[in-house]
Motif scaffolding. Structure first.
Motif, short mmCIF file in Angstrom:
data_model
loop_
_atom_site.label_atom_id
_atom_site.label_comp_id
_atom_site.label_asym_id
_atom_site.label_seq_id
_atom_site.Cartn_x
_atom_site.Cartn_y
_atom_site.Cartn_z
N HIS A 60 1.04 4.58 -2.54
CA HIS A 60 1.05 6.02 -2.24
C HIS A 60 2.29 6.69 -2.87
N ASP B 262 -6.78 7.14 -0.04
CA ASP B 262 -6.72 5.77 -0.55
C ASP B 262 -7.55 5.60 -1.84
N HIS C 116 0.83 -1.22 0.00
CA HIS C 116 0.00 0.00 0.00
C HIS C 116 0.87 1.27 0.00
ZN ZN Z 1 -3.32 4.90 2.48
#
Ligand code: ZN
Ligand code: KG4
Length: 334
Positions: free
Chosen positions: A115, A300, A111
């Motif tokens: 980003h 997100d 994850h």
């Molecule tokens: Zn995140």
């Protein structure tokens, strides 16, 4: 090459279709904040259940909006950590099912790498550069040497910056997520009305600490706010300025230490206008360049996972998953 990205690490069920690494055909996000807001934070069990309910709808919507069929997808990219384990498993097992059923290759994506690489959806940044990932779970400074080559320079020793925004917003009576509410309140407030502490830690440290700031805001609200006549907007503005100042200064310190002049700031808190403005200003004063993904790619989303998955597959073809051995890891490091 068509990539279907899937992100379910926390409280957003997201799917996106990306063509050739930077042409975004769709980007669908089902945000669960209406489920969690009354509890003051994310309830993991409810997050996992909502992902199960939403994941196929969100994928279908992403495919329809991109006007492609599941069979047209050349690569699946799914978040495998860090995050809430029950949430991660929903996305991962959905992706495994599609991969197994259709024979589509699958790559697991960290994850944080999502980003870090979100900016490549909009601009090809020249390596190496300094990147700050500032979100609800992380405040990490990296030297990014290339795709797949990330060197951690500093990180928070306690709360993440986003977490401190959420907690201060809660103290002021606002629901999760608090970052956007603090930003909105701060516009009406005076940041100079009070000076909250800034934690720089030992000289030259690129680590962060926000728990003392959070406690200081709590003590101020409990004991002094009413007698000093400060508004919630003043508190929000003074708190936000303390966070922004530390993040901006540490970015410049990282550039100086590493001899780099390109900066990327990303993650949910990077959608904050005051942070974007302050970082752009200190960078330009030092002759550095800075970039921030559009706010929709800071919080997100699955477009960033598709982008990171595309780069991983292109640069490291062996990263195609062995389906049976692939697993989710709640505390995955980059
Ligand atoms: Zn995140
Ligand atoms: O990247 P993200 O969507 O999820 C994680 O990976 O954690 O970041 C969510 C965090 C939350 O703490 C939220 O309050 C914060 O980002 N955030 C903001 C803003 N928008 C989201 N913080 C400050 N200002 C904002 N405008």
């Amino acid at each position: 090459m068509l990539v279907l990205g899937l992100e379910t690490s926390c409280d957003d069920t997201a799917a996106a279709v990306l063509q050739d690494g930077n042409k975004l055909l769709s980007n669908i996000i089902n945000d669960q904040s209406n489920i969690h807001s009354k509890y003051g934070g994310i309830v993991p069990e409810l997050a996992g259940r909502s992902h199960i309910d939403q994941v196929h709808k969100v994928i279908r919507c992403a495919l329809e909006s991109a006007q492609v069929k599941l069979r047209d997808i050349d690569l699946l990219a799914v978040t495998v950590g860090p995050g809430l384990i029950g949430s991660l498993l929903v996305g991962l097992n959905t992706a495994k099912g599609i991969s197994y059923g259709l024979g589509t290759p699958l790559v697991g994506v960290n994850h944080l790498e999502g980003h870090l690489l979100a900016i490549f959806l909009q601009k090809q940044i020249e390596f190496p550069f300094i990147a700050l990932v500032v979100s609800g779970g992380h405040t990490d400074l990296y030297r990014v040497n290339n795709f797949g080559q990330y060197q951690l320079l500093g990180r928070t020793r306690d709360d993440a910056a986003g977490e401190s925004f959420d907690k201060v917003a809660k103290m002021l009576g606002h629901k999760y997520p608090g970052g956007p509410k603090i930003e909105k309140m701060a516009v009406e407030g005076n940041a100079k009305a009070h000076k909250f502490p800034r934690a720089y830690l030992e000289k030259a440290s690129l680590d962060f600490s926000f728990s003392g700031l959070k406690t200081s805001v709590k003590n101020y609200i409990d004991k002094l706010q009413s007698s000093n006549g400060l508004s919630d907007g003043d508190i929000a503005a003074a708190f936000q300025e303390a966070v922004v100042e530390v993040l901006s200064k540490k970015i410049i310190m990282a550039c100086e230490q590493e001899g780099l002049s390109r900066v990327v700031v990303t993650g949910g808190v990077a959608s904050n206008g005051a942070l974007r403005k302050a970082v752009a200003s200190v960078c330009s004063d030092s002759g550095y360049e800075s970039w921030f993904p559009d706010p929709v790619f800071c919080t997100d989303n699955a477009a960033m996972i598709a982008c990171a998955g595309y780069q991983k597959y292109k640069n490291f073809p062996a990263s195609k998953a062995d389906l049976l051995n692939m697993d989710a890891t709640a505390s995955l490091l980059l």
